[in-house]
Design an enzyme around this catalytic site. Sequence first.
Site, PDB file in Angstrom:
ATOM      1  CE  LYS A  58      -2.223  -2.242  -0.576  1.00  0.00           C
ATOM      2  NZ  LYS A  58      -2.614  -4.290  -0.646  1.00  0.00           N
ATOM      3  CB  ALA A 189      -4.812 -11.451 -13.580  1.00  0.00           C
ATOM      4  N   GLY A 190      -4.571 -12.712  -9.906  1.00  0.00           N
ATOM      5  CA  GLY A 190      -5.225 -11.930  -8.422  1.00  0.00           C
ATOM      6  C   GLY A 190      -4.774 -10.146  -8.681  1.00  0.00           C
ATOM      7  CB  ALA A 276       1.480 -12.211  -8.401  1.00  0.00           C
ATOM      8  N   GLY A 278      -0.066 -16.714  -6.180  1.00  0.00           N
ATOM      9  CA  GLY A 278      -1.208 -17.125  -4.559  1.00  0.00           C
ATOM     10  C   GLY A 278       0.091 -17.741  -3.860  1.00  0.00           C
ATOM     11  CB  ALA A 327      -3.961  -8.513   6.922  1.00  0.00           C
ATOM     12  CG  HIS A 451     -24.350  16.994  -0.266  1.00  0.00           C
ATOM     13  ND1 HIS A 451     -24.561  16.002  -1.168  1.00  0.00           N
ATOM     14  CD2 HIS A 451     -24.175  18.461  -0.638  1.00  0.00           C
ATOM     15  CE1 HIS A 451     -23.956  16.710  -2.595  1.00  0.00           C
ATOM     16  NE2 HIS A 451     -24.263  18.284  -2.137  1.00  0.00           N
TER      17      HIS A 451
HETATM   18  P1  FAD Z   1       1.836 -14.089   8.393  1.00  0.00           P
HETATM   19  O1  FAD Z   1       1.734 -12.510   8.051  1.00  0.00           O
HETATM   20  O2  FAD Z   1       2.382 -14.654   6.998  1.00  0.00           O
HETATM   21  O3  FAD Z   1       2.458 -14.450   9.786  1.00  0.00           O
HETATM   22  C1  FAD Z   1       2.837 -15.424   9.952  1.00  0.00           C
HETATM   23  C2  FAD Z   1       4.244 -15.044  10.706  1.00  0.00           C
HETATM   24  O4  FAD Z   1       4.729 -16.561  11.541  1.00  0.00           O
HETATM   25  C3  FAD Z   1       5.592 -15.023   9.817  1.00  0.00           C
HETATM   26  O5  FAD Z   1       6.368 -14.008  10.422  1.00  0.00           O
HETATM   27  C4  FAD Z   1       7.088 -16.078  10.113  1.00  0.00           C
HETATM   28  O6  FAD Z   1       8.068 -15.610  10.119  1.00  0.00           O
HETATM   29  C5  FAD Z   1       6.442 -16.938  11.188  1.00  0.00           C
HETATM   30  N1  FAD Z   1       6.232 -18.104  11.627  1.00  0.00           N
HETATM   31  C6  FAD Z   1       6.002 -18.901  10.430  1.00  0.00           C
HETATM   32  N2  FAD Z   1       6.635 -20.470  10.876  1.00  0.00           N
HETATM   33  C7  FAD Z   1       7.187 -19.927  12.056  1.00  0.00           C
HETATM   34  C8  FAD Z   1       8.333 -20.599  12.877  1.00  0.00           C
HETATM   35  N3  FAD Z   1       8.101 -22.536  13.030  1.00  0.00           N
HETATM   36  N4  FAD Z   1       8.158 -20.311  14.130  1.00  0.00           N
HETATM   37  C9  FAD Z   1       8.440 -18.650  14.008  1.00  0.00           C
HETATM   38  N5  FAD Z   1       7.404 -18.164  13.889  1.00  0.00           N
HETATM   39  C10 FAD Z   1       7.355 -18.687  12.814  1.00  0.00           C
HETATM   40  N6  FAD Z   1      -3.877  -8.844   3.056  1.00  0.00           N
HETATM   41  C11 FAD Z   1      -5.097  -8.110   3.280  1.00  0.00           C
HETATM   42  O7  FAD Z   1      -6.590  -8.151   4.492  1.00  0.00           O
HETATM   43  N7  FAD Z   1      -5.262  -6.812   2.872  1.00  0.00           N
HETATM   44  C12 FAD Z   1      -3.781  -6.556   2.268  1.00  0.00           C
HETATM   45  O8  FAD Z   1      -4.330  -5.164   1.072  1.00  0.00           O
HETATM   46  C13 FAD Z   1      -3.111  -7.733   1.958  1.00  0.00           C
HETATM   47  N8  FAD Z   1      -2.304  -7.204   1.526  1.00  0.00           N
HETATM   48  C14 FAD Z   1      -1.196  -8.281   0.754  1.00  0.00           C
HETATM   49  C15 FAD Z   1       0.382  -7.471  -0.140  1.00  0.00           C
HETATM   50  C16 FAD Z   1       0.816  -8.410  -0.187  1.00  0.00           C
HETATM   51  C17 FAD Z   1       2.442  -8.189  -1.580  1.00  0.00           C
HETATM   52  C18 FAD Z   1       0.675  -9.755  -0.098  1.00  0.00           C
HETATM   53  C19 FAD Z   1       1.688 -11.179   0.236  1.00  0.00           C
HETATM   54  C20 FAD Z   1       0.194  -9.949   1.034  1.00  0.00           C
HETATM   55  C21 FAD Z   1      -1.019  -9.442   1.324  1.00  0.00           C
HETATM   56  N9  FAD Z   1      -2.348  -9.727   2.388  1.00  0.00           N
HETATM   57  C22 FAD Z   1      -2.984  -8.517   2.160  1.00  0.00           C
HETATM   58  C23 FAD Z   1      -2.182 -11.056   2.557  1.00  0.00           C
HETATM   59  C24 FAD Z   1      -1.692 -10.883   4.714  1.00  0.00           C
HETATM   60  O9  FAD Z   1      -0.568 -10.267   4.247  1.00  0.00           O
HETATM   61  C25 FAD Z   1      -1.514 -11.799   4.700  1.00  0.00           C
HETATM   62  O10 FAD Z   1      -3.243 -12.737   5.056  1.00  0.00           O
HETATM   63  C26 FAD Z   1      -1.242 -12.344   6.272  1.00  0.00           C
HETATM   64  O11 FAD Z   1      -0.265 -11.421   6.263  1.00  0.00           O
HETATM   65  C27 FAD Z   1      -1.609 -13.273   7.217  1.00  0.00           C
HETATM   66  O12 FAD Z   1      -1.267 -13.480   8.840  1.00  0.00           O
HETATM   67  P2  FAD Z   1      -0.857 -14.532   9.025  1.00  0.00           P
HETATM   68  O13 FAD Z   1      -0.766 -14.004  10.643  1.00  0.00           O
HETATM   69  O14 FAD Z   1      -1.675 -16.084   9.492  1.00  0.00           O
HETATM   70  O15 FAD Z   1       0.588 -14.885   8.665  1.00  0.00           O
HETATM   71  P1  AMP Z   2      -4.522 -15.700  -6.387  1.00  0.00           P
HETATM   72  O1  AMP Z   2      -4.575 -16.559  -5.701  1.00  0.00           O
HETATM   73  O2  AMP Z   2      -5.645 -14.703  -5.829  1.00  0.00           O
HETATM   74  O3  AMP Z   2      -3.421 -14.528  -6.101  1.00  0.00           O
HETATM   75  O4  AMP Z   2      -3.950 -15.516  -7.990  1.00  0.00           O
HETATM   76  C1  AMP Z   2      -3.303 -15.882  -8.518  1.00  0.00           C
HETATM   77  C2  AMP Z   2      -3.373 -15.907  -9.936  1.00  0.00           C
HETATM   78  O5  AMP Z   2      -2.621 -16.938 -10.697  1.00  0.00           O
HETATM   79  C3  AMP Z   2      -4.918 -16.641 -10.726  1.00  0.00           C
HETATM   80  O6  AMP Z   2      -5.972 -16.395 -10.523  1.00  0.00           O
HETATM   81  C4  AMP Z   2      -4.625 -18.579 -11.084  1.00  0.00           C
HETATM   82  O7  AMP Z   2      -5.306 -18.636 -12.569  1.00  0.00           O
HETATM   83  C5  AMP Z   2      -3.083 -18.108 -11.687  1.00  0.00           C
HETATM   84  N1  AMP Z   2      -2.183 -18.111 -12.340  1.00  0.00           N
HETATM   85  C6  AMP Z   2      -1.910 -19.542 -12.104  1.00  0.00           C
HETATM   86  N2  AMP Z   2      -0.714 -20.257 -12.279  1.00  0.00           N
HETATM   87  C7  AMP Z   2      -0.914 -19.977 -13.439  1.00  0.00           C
HETATM   88  C8  AMP Z   2       0.038 -19.962 -14.999  1.00  0.00           C
HETATM   89  N3  AMP Z   2       1.683 -20.811 -15.362  1.00  0.00           N
HETATM   90  N4  AMP Z   2       0.381 -19.328 -15.931  1.00  0.00           N
HETATM   91  C9  AMP Z   2      -1.041 -17.981 -15.926  1.00  0.00           C
HETATM   92  N5  AMP Z   2      -1.750 -17.853 -14.275  1.00  0.00           N
HETATM   93  C10 AMP Z   2      -1.154 -18.559 -13.535  1.00  0.00           C
END
Ligand code: FAD
Ligand code: AMP
Length: 478
Positions: A58, A189-190, A276, A278, A327, A451
């Site tokens: 962000k 395109a996720g 990207a 998934g 998150a 408004h």
């Molecule tokens: P995580 O945030 O992955 O945290 C898990 C933590 O556990 C990590 O710090 C890891 O180091 C630690 N860990 C793992 N295994 C161990 C272990 N065995 N011992 C000690 N520590 C360990 N979500 C949103 O809601 N809004 C958004 O705008 C958004 N934007 C995103 C953008 C990007 C580029 C990405 C990659 C993700 C985004 N997400 C967003 C998704 C969001 O980041 C995740 O859904 C969220 O962080 C999940 O939280 P969590 O606590 O389950 O896991």
């Molecule tokens: P998300 O799971 O929302 O982050 O989106 C990931 C996207 O990647 C999904 O829409 C999948 O269909 C797409 N995807 C996965 N594998 C491939 C691939 N080999 N080529 C093109 N798109 C892919």
Amino acid sequence: MTQKFDVVVIGAGPGGYVAAIKAAQLGLKTACIEKYQDKQGKIALGGTCLNVGCIPSKALLDSSWKYHEAQEGFAVHGIEAKGVTIDVPAMIGRKANIVKNLTGGVSTLFKANGVTLLEGHGKLLAGKQVEVTALDGSTQIVEAANVILASGSKPVDIPPAPVDQDVIVDSTGALEFQSVPKKLGVIGAGVIGLELGSVWSRLGAEVTVIEALDKFLPAADEQIAKEAMKTLTKQGLKIRLGARVTGSEVKKKQVTVTFTDADGEQQMTFDKLIVAVGRRPVTTDLLASDSGVDLDERGFIYVDDQCATSVPGVYAIGDVVRGAMLAHKASEEGVMVAERIAGHKAQMNYDLIPSVIYTHPEIAWVGKTEQQLKGEGVEVNVGTFPFAASGRAMAANDTGGLVKVIADAKTDRVLGVHVIGPSAAELVQQGAIGMEFGTSAEDLGMMVFSHPTLSEALHEAALAVNGGAIHIANRKKR
Ligand code: FAD
Ligand code: AMP
């Protein structure tokens, strides 16, 4: 002597750190284990979200939008901005500072709430014992009455495009580019692909998004997805649907990607490629073979609706379990579990988790889509209102998109709110609040909205459900 806790949380992402704070607030003796190291080698809290996810993405989306506005959005206001340039390392540096502030903030919150931080890798053993391996390799065992597994997720790798974090990067690498790639490919395109593609496109990259599915944003309402496709394409993102990547070759700091679509095999060459496709749950070395915790068939930790695993007293939350990888979903599961451990009867409403894509305009929704409801045989009334008819959106020169409110035709209860437009994420939250309290479209229509606000578009869409919109001709008559 073995340390004993009421609650031990493994992972300090938005699931784990929130669970730990809540548990401590509820009077439980709580520890949280985290192993993530920042670039300086120091343990950083906050997980994917704060370090390499929600927040840094962000930060770059906001910076790149300002640049884009300065380039293309000022003239209409009579503002001349000549010679606007972009200092990418400064932009990345600003993002790093925000991350540092927030992750440091979580440490402060741990101290303020009395959460014990155990630095290192946590592993659940049998009998709710947890082994903590510190960065220096030393180990200790802690005992817990309750364990919360919150180990999160990491990017999926695909063999046709192996990440080297140089030319082929995952989402983490895409937050660290030090210059704008001329040609950027994005696989997938996720949400993440579209957000990161947008960042670099606004800064001048020629971006092609390659998506295997034929349908764009299949989880979104079709009307919103169609509008999103139109808008993002107009902004310059080239979105190739029905195109599956089958191979890639890196040569001289460029990557040639092979993909197959309806026209057969194609190739495109890029300066950088973001994979990207998934995210997958992190369970590596998390569970001893006799821990008793089961995984489901997709590798997520198996939990029930209250996040209880197959072992009594062991819970799992966030990205490592079923459901949306978001998150806010992780955090609310953390709160629910902490409260249940403390003896409260907390539940979570999984039907009302908002989804947001932070493109511009933003795309956000809560509840069900029109297609889902029709598929379930629910008769619905739909009201829409375009931002083109909103005075506030006109004042801001941000008139793209619409608000769509879907209500049960029999009861008028709102079942879905879908927005593409300025501040869609904030507007959808208003719908979510209403829906949590069982609002009808008529209830929303009877409320007084300030408004001029963008929120008035939600008001008008709710009025339109029953043919009562004021500032647009109603499709449905009362
Ligand atoms: P995580 O945030 O992955 O945290 C898990 C933590 O556990 C990590 O710090 C890891 O180091 C630690 N860990 C793992 N295994 C161990 C272990 N065995 N011992 C000690 N520590 C360990 N979500 C949103 O809601 N809004 C958004 O705008 C958004 N934007 C995103 C953008 C990007 C580029 C990405 C990659 C993700 C985004 N997400 C967003 C998704 C969001 O980041 C995740 O859904 C969220 O962080 C999940 O939280 P969590 O606590 O389950 O896991
Ligand atoms: P998300 O799971 O929302 O982050 O989106 C990931 C996207 O990647 C999904 O829409 C999948 O269909 C797409 N995807 C996965 N594998 C491939 C691939 N080999 N080529 C093109 N798109 C892919």
